[in-house]
Design an enzyme around this catalytic site. Structure first.
Site: not given
Length: 374
Positions: A59-61, A166
């Site tokens: 995901a947002s990693f 975001y």
């Protein structure tokens, strides 16, 4: 107490109370990993234990890896961070409510100040939902060109540079990098980041599906529920939509914001590189220590190129030092790098959203300071 005792208690408690299904937690001090634990289940129903080399949908990693690639391309003048996105994507011209299409720069994309949004931040009738914009976690088979058109068709939330929200900005950034470098985003990230750092298990595809953990979702007060092919999980005022099988669909566009899979060890290798080989990237990431990024994670937090940046620890009620970077991932992840204490923590779970936005990441953070900082 011996090193790791508080961390062990936090993990054991979260598993016993069925807040998470499984986790891998790593902590490093002064550049060396001093705590490592794989706990719980990679697949609860099949009684598969978690392994420390388990693969997770990141995901947002994904975002700091793509941001680092962008910063490296800026270093060699392949891209100019102050240039408008239309230099590479001439059709990408989202508009304000008054019909004007202000310039969006790469700097705006990197710092989430472009005026873009995420569908999961909106109500069901929000503009991104109406335009069927993908957050990069859903809609297998959707092309990047089509998603860019949908994003451009939705109105900007504010004028670029006038706020913080975001957003899908890193997906747009990935499209820019592809045009600038003349190659697909997965190849760019491999050439600039994962290859040099020997992050062999981190990519936009999965080679060894047997190591990929099964994803679960919060079902409070019941135990976490196994995700199906399509899941809509409540988050803030809306729903986040997940299609776990997307990672296996070669037709799905490589989402710069959420499309990669990898291991805790690989991501730790990336964060530790910020101490040495990527030190210039860390300096660039510290563009906003003052909290002017619209309190991205509450009072005291701003936003840099790689994630949230802590400007005021007292305001944030955090044991972390000023200048700490941190962020999470919707499939249930959290990381932080405190350069002053030289402490790095990587925490990957298979439980949405507890592992990212529940009590677990806060408890892991506090336990790490109790165990590892005298």
């Amino acid at each position: 107490m011996p090193t790791g005792s508080h961390l062990d208690k936090v993990i054991d408690s979260a598993l016993a109370r069925q807040r998470i299904v499984g986790a891998v937690v790593l902590a490093a001090r002064d550049g060396e990993i001093v705590y490592r634990r794989a706990a719980g289940s990679a697949d609860r129903e099949r009684s598969v234990p978690m392994r420390d080399d388990a693969l997770f949908r990141l995901a947002s990693f994904t975002k700091p890896l793509v941001a680092t690639a962008a910063l490296k391309l800026a270093d060699d003048d392949t891209v100019d961070l102050s240039a408008p996105v239309t230099d590479w994507l001439p059709q990408f011209r989202p508009r304000l409510a008054d019909g004007t299409a202000p310039a969006i720069t790469l700097q705006h994309l990197l710092t989430h100040t472009a005026g873009l949004s995420y569908g999961f931040l909106e109500a069901a009738d929000g503009p991104y939902r109406r335009a069927r914009v993908s957050d990069g976690l859903d809609q297998p088979g959707l092309s990047l060109e089509e998603n860019l058109a949908r994003i451009a068709a939705a109105p900007l939330a504010y004028a670029p540079g006038a706020g913080w929200r975001y957003s899908v900005a890193t997906d747009v950034l990935g499209a820019v990098l592809e045009q600038a470098a003349g190659m697909p985003l997965p190849q760019i990230v491999q050439r600039e980041v994962t290859g040099p750092l020997r992050m062999r298990d981190t990519a936009f595809h999965v080679e060894d599906a047997g190591r990929l953990v099964t994803p679960y979702r919060d079902a409070k007060p019941a135990p976490p529920a196994r995700m199906g092919d399509e899941e809509a999980v409540p988050f803030m005022d809306g729903f986040a939509h997940f299609s776990p099988g997307r990672i296996f669909d070669a037709a799905s566009y490589p989402s710069g914001g959420s499309g990669m899979a990898g291991t805790a060890d690989d991501f730790m290798r990336f964060l530790l590189s910020l101490r040495t080989s990527n030190r210039a990237i860390l300096r660039a990431a510290e563009v906003d220590r003052t909290g002017t990024g619209a309190m991205t994670q509450g009072p005291g937090w701003g936003f840099g190129y790689l994630g949230a940046v802590l400007g005021h620890p007292k305001e944030a009620h955090s044991p972390q030092s000023a200048g700490t970077l941190q962020w999470g991932g919707a499939y249930g992840h959290y990381w932080f790098f405190d350069p002053l204490a030289d402490l790095v923590v990587v925490q990957l779970t298979n439980t949405t959203f507890e592992g990212m936005a529940g009590a677990f990441p806060r408890d892991v953070r506090n336990a790490a300071y109790r165990d590892l900082i005298a």
